[in-house]
Scaffold this motif. Structure first.
Motif, short mmCIF file in Angstrom:
data_model
loop_
_atom_site.label_atom_id
_atom_site.label_comp_id
_atom_site.label_asym_id
_atom_site.label_seq_id
_atom_site.Cartn_x
_atom_site.Cartn_y
_atom_site.Cartn_z
N ARG A 299 47.81 27.10 38.21
CA ARG A 299 47.67 28.52 37.87
C ARG A 299 46.30 28.81 37.25
O ARG A 299 45.61 29.75 37.64
CB ARG A 299 48.78 28.90 36.89
N ALA A 300 45.88 27.97 36.30
CA ALA A 300 44.59 28.18 35.63
C ALA A 300 43.45 28.10 36.63
O ALA A 300 42.47 28.83 36.55
CB ALA A 300 44.39 27.15 34.53
N GLN A 301 43.61 27.20 37.61
CA GLN A 301 42.55 27.04 38.60
C GLN A 301 42.38 28.30 39.43
O GLN A 301 41.26 28.73 39.69
CB GLN A 301 42.90 25.89 39.54
N LEU A 302 43.52 28.90 39.85
CA LEU A 302 43.42 30.12 40.65
C LEU A 302 42.79 31.23 39.83
O LEU A 302 41.95 31.98 40.31
CB LEU A 302 44.81 30.53 41.14
N ASP A 303 43.17 31.32 38.56
CA ASP A 303 42.63 32.34 37.67
C ASP A 303 41.11 32.20 37.57
O ASP A 303 40.36 33.16 37.77
CB ASP A 303 43.29 32.20 36.29
N GLY A 304 40.65 30.98 37.29
CA GLY A 304 39.20 30.75 37.18
C GLY A 304 38.51 30.95 38.51
O GLY A 304 37.42 31.50 38.58
N GLY A 305 39.17 30.52 39.59
CA GLY A 305 38.56 30.60 40.92
C GLY A 305 38.31 32.03 41.36
O GLY A 305 37.26 32.33 41.93
N ILE A 306 39.27 32.94 41.06
CA ILE A 306 39.09 34.33 41.46
C ILE A 306 37.87 34.94 40.76
O ILE A 306 37.04 35.59 41.37
CB ILE A 306 40.36 35.15 41.12
N LYS A 307 37.76 34.68 39.44
CA LYS A 307 36.60 35.22 38.71
C LYS A 307 35.32 34.67 39.28
O LYS A 307 34.33 35.39 39.45
CB LYS A 307 36.70 34.84 37.23
N TYR A 308 35.34 33.38 39.57
CA TYR A 308 34.14 32.73 40.10
C TYR A 308 33.73 33.35 41.42
O TYR A 308 32.57 33.73 41.61
CB TYR A 308 34.44 31.23 40.26
N VAL A 309 34.68 33.47 42.32
CA VAL A 309 34.31 33.91 43.66
C VAL A 309 33.95 35.39 43.66
O VAL A 309 33.04 35.81 44.37
CB VAL A 309 35.42 33.57 44.68
N ALA A 310 34.60 36.19 42.81
CA ALA A 310 34.30 37.62 42.79
C ALA A 310 32.85 37.85 42.38
O ALA A 310 32.09 38.54 43.06
CB ALA A 310 35.25 38.34 41.84
N LEU A 311 32.44 37.24 41.26
CA LEU A 311 31.07 37.47 40.80
C LEU A 311 30.03 36.87 41.73
O LEU A 311 28.96 37.42 41.93
CB LEU A 311 30.90 36.91 39.39
N ASN A 312 30.38 35.74 42.33
CA ASN A 312 29.41 35.13 43.23
C ASN A 312 29.26 35.91 44.53
O ASN A 312 28.20 35.89 45.14
CB ASN A 312 29.79 33.68 43.51
N LEU A 313 30.33 36.60 44.93
CA LEU A 313 30.20 37.45 46.12
C LEU A 313 29.27 38.61 45.83
O LEU A 313 28.47 39.02 46.67
CB LEU A 313 31.57 37.96 46.56
N VAL A 314 29.34 39.16 44.59
CA VAL A 314 28.42 40.23 44.21
C VAL A 314 26.99 39.72 44.31
O VAL A 314 26.09 40.38 44.85
CB VAL A 314 28.73 40.71 42.78
N SER A 315 26.78 38.50 43.79
CA SER A 315 25.45 37.91 43.84
C SER A 315 24.95 37.80 45.27
O SER A 315 23.82 38.15 45.59
CB SER A 315 25.49 36.53 43.18
N THR A 316 25.83 37.32 46.15
CA THR A 316 25.47 37.15 47.55
C THR A 316 25.09 38.49 48.18
O THR A 316 24.15 38.58 48.94
CB THR A 316 26.65 36.54 48.30
N LEU A 317 25.84 39.52 47.79
CA LEU A 317 25.58 40.86 48.33
C LEU A 317 24.19 41.34 47.92
O LEU A 317 23.42 41.86 48.73
CB LEU A 317 26.65 41.82 47.81
N PHE A 318 23.85 41.15 46.64
CA PHE A 318 22.52 41.54 46.16
C PHE A 318 21.45 40.77 46.92
O PHE A 318 20.42 41.31 47.28
CB PHE A 318 22.39 41.27 44.66
N MET A 319 21.71 39.49 47.15
CA MET A 319 20.72 38.69 47.84
C MET A 319 20.51 39.20 49.26
O MET A 319 19.38 39.30 49.73
CB MET A 319 21.17 37.23 47.85
N LEU A 320 21.61 39.56 49.90
CA LEU A 320 21.52 40.06 51.27
C LEU A 320 20.73 41.37 51.31
O LEU A 320 19.91 41.59 52.20
CB LEU A 320 22.93 40.27 51.82
N MET A 321 20.97 42.24 50.31
CA MET A 321 20.21 43.49 50.24
C MET A 321 18.72 43.19 50.06
O MET A 321 17.86 43.81 50.70
CB MET A 321 20.71 44.34 49.07
N ALA A 322 18.42 42.23 49.19
CA ALA A 322 17.02 41.87 48.96
C ALA A 322 16.38 41.35 50.24
O ALA A 322 15.25 41.71 50.57
CB ALA A 322 16.92 40.82 47.85
N ILE A 323 17.15 40.53 50.97
CA ILE A 323 16.61 39.97 52.21
C ILE A 323 16.33 41.09 53.21
O ILE A 323 15.28 41.12 53.86
CB ILE A 323 17.59 38.94 52.80
#
Lengths: 501, 138
Positions: free
Chosen positions: A153-177
């Motif tokens: 359970r803790a892993q899924l909780d941490g994983g969702i936060k991790y992937v959500a913020l990292n997807l935002v990062s990826t989106l910004f990077m794609l815009m920059a590109i």
């Protein structure tokens, strides 16, 4: 040449596929993965030696000339990062043999581990902005899988936060590109160095800088974008945390250093000021966050953030000494931090918990573990004559050279607070007696487990000690690497021979 | 879910979608298309099949396990780099073999690029279906 530079990612991908195929026979999968890591380490050592001998080397994938195809480049910075990735990959693979349970092996741990290494090495070796994005995605997929593998359970909780913020990062990077391509019509980093200097649109450049700082800042866990890290790093097996701490955030820092030295003009003070403020706040908030924690691994997770501040500080000061300091700090930090996390895993095995209140007595039952922790922790805090001391000395000297006294002050305060946290772990986990007395000694483990747990740790501590006692060769190397970064003409000439730099 | 209308049209559509995915795969060499998008289209066919009939039927229709399919695809893509290695070119250099060529006719071009794309096609198909089959099991 082309094959040599492609092997750091081709080899882990192939290894990962074979390991994935053998995942129902965990012993075989482990053996395949370990062999792959040994092979990767040999490859990165060869690349490192060649780059030191010959300078920057480049290769064009598919025989398409730059800037049309994908270029692979290794300069001194890339070479040392590859070397560290190979080293961390190998030692953590050894440690994981003891630390990762068979259930996770059957779910494909080794396959994703190799995919992560491929993503990290690919990021370090690529000379193309879009290809960098692809490797970031590979890393994100692999790291997400490693985070949630096992499905607690803790892993899924941490994983969702991790992937959500990292997807935002990826989106910004794609815009920059997209913006970079619109402004210049190329995504090859060397060609961008030439093309972006001719773009006469300050507003667009500022916008681009902010987008890239946000994108890579999230990956690197810079203030105020680091919240995903303490929310997720304490949930997976400790071998996974160790490889994340050693490599993932550092890829973000590497991308910042690469883009802001290579593609942006050197007198871009707007970005440097922004990075300086972010770096100082990262150092302070990370270390203060750590001071409030009372769990072995969470303290270390917050210290990752604080040290990211130091790494970015060297880039923000933007002098030869400061950049050299950043690279030295990177080497020191990856070795010491990975080691501390491995030690925290072994400490838990001995005492049954990460919570400092529930453990203790490690000094009495396993003095070897206490000794390696002591060296790694005090190196992190910057005690002479350990490696962290030289790294901090270079950065503090660089800030004093620029008369940035308050920067030096913040760095020293951060060092003192780091010492506070490390002393807390020392006195709680090692010095005080175990509350219930249920502490095991290293000798109670089987011989193979003892080797799997202690060999990586002892190896990394030896490197920390070596760097501390004989820092001169690495300092010289870092100074050469920093000169290369500040004068990218050689890099550009190697990638685009027709332009002659 | 068992709707006769959906099941009836699915029979027809699945064949069409799969055919279209192969068309996209072949066309991708010079025009928009290629292994990635073709793999996604092909996986859509199996997803549709699973929705109209059942997950078990879709698995049976695929015949091999999706993870294995993905691994085979990725290995095929890696293998497309090998001819370049043997001939001493950089990795992933496109090499062509023309079959049955004659005067003024180059014959059927078979290339390492095609092999790479077929590998990507299988890898994407396998990976997407592995995700879908896992999520759908409740």
């Amino acid at each position: 040449m082309g094959w040599l530079l492609a092997l750091p990612f081709l080899l882990p991908i192939a290894t990962g596929l074979f390991a994935l195929g053998a995942r129902r026979k965990p012993r075989r999968a482990r053996a395949i993965s370990l062999l792959g890591c040994i092979g990767l380490f040999i490859v990165v050592v060869i690349i490192f030696v060649r780059v030191v001998d010959e300078g920057t080397i480049a290769a064009q994938m598919g025989n398409w000339p730059a800037p049309f195809g994908i270029t692979l480049v290794a300069d001194r910075l890339s070479a040392v990062m590859l070397l560290l990735a190979g080293l961390v990959g190998l030692v953590v693979a050894i440690f994981a043999q003891a630390d990762v349970d068979l259930r996770r092996e059957v779910l494909g741990f080794q396959g994703f581990y190799q995919l992560l290494l491929a993503g990290v090495c690919g990021s370090f070796v690529t000379g193309d902005l879009f290809n960098l994005y692809v490797w970031f995605e590979v890393m994100l997929i692999a790291s997400f899988a490693l985070l949630i593998l096992g499905g607690e359970r803790a892993q899924l909780d941490g994983g969702i936060k991790y992937v959500a913020l990292n997807l935002v990062s990826t989106l910004f990077m794609l815009m920059a590109i997209g913006m970079v391509y619109g402004l210049t019509g190329t995504l090859n980093l060397a060609a961008l160095h030439v093309a972006l200097a001719e773009v006469d649109q300050p507003a667009a450049l500022h916008m681009l800088a902010v987008l890239l700082i946000v994108a890579f800042g999230i990956k690197a866990a810079l203030f105020p974008l680091y919240f995903w890290l303490p929310a997720s790093y304490h949930v997976p097996p400790v071998a996974v945390t160790a490889v994340f701490a050693g490599l993932l955030t550092k890829v973000g820092v590497y991308a910042l250093i690469r883009t802001f030295t290579l593609i942006f003009p050197a007198d871009f003070s707007f970005a440097h000021d922004l990075l300086l403020i972010a770096a100082l706040l990262t150092m302070l908030s990370g270390v203060i966050g750590a001071a409030s924690q009372y769990e072995f691994r969470k303290i270390l997770a917050f210290h990752i953030i604080s040290q990211i501040g130091f790494l970015v500080l060297g880039l923000a000061l933007f002098s030869p000494l400061a950049l050299a300091g950043s690279i030295f700090y990177m080497v020191h930090n990856i070795v010491a931090k990975t080691n501390l996390l491995l030690i925290s895993g072994t400490a838990r095995r001995m005492t049954g918990s990460f919570n400092l209140a529930e453990i203790g007595g490690l000094y009495r039952v396993s003095p070897v573990l206490a000794a390696v922790f002591f060296i790694a922790a005090f190196s992190l805090a910057g005690f002479p004559p350990l490696s962290g001391f030289w790294a901090k000395l270079m950065l503090v000297t660089a800030s004093l050279e620029q008369a940035a006294y308050w920067v030096a002050a913040v760095a020293l305060i951060t060092g003192a607070l780091t010492l506070f946290s490390m002393s807390k772990i020392w006195s709680e986990a090692f010095w005080k007696p175990h509350p219930t007395g249920e502490v095991r000694s290293l000798t109670s483990l089987t011989v193979s487990e003892r080797i799997q747990r202690m060999l990586p740790t002892v190896l990394l501590v030896a490197i920390t000690l070596g760097l501390g006692l004989f820092p001169q060769p690495l300092i010289q190397f870092c100074e050469t690497a920093a000169r290369e970064l500040l004068d990218p003409a050689g890099y550009v000439a190697t990638v685009l021979p027709s332009r002659g730099g | 879910m068992s709707s006769v209308i959906l099941q009836g049209t699915t029979r027809l559509l699945v064949a069409l979608i799969l055919l279209f995915s192969v068309y996209m795969l072949m066309r991708g060499h010079n025009l928009p298309g290629g292994g990635f998008i073709a793999g996604l289209i092909a996986s859509a066919a199996f997803v549709l099949y699973a929705l109209a009939w059942s997950l078990q039927e879709a698995r049976a229709a695929l015949r091999v396990s999706p993870v294995k399919l993905a691994a085979i695809g990725a290995l095929l893509s890696l293998a497309s780099a090998v001819p370049g290695l043997l001939k001493g070119f950089p990795p992933f250099t496109g090499l062509w073999l023309f079959i049955g060529g004659g005067e003024g006719d180059k014959g059927i071009p078979i290339s390492t690029v095609l092999l790479f794309d077929v590998g990507i096609y299988l890898a994407v198909l396998g990976a997407v279906l592995a995700l879908f089959f896992t999520i759908e099991v409740d």
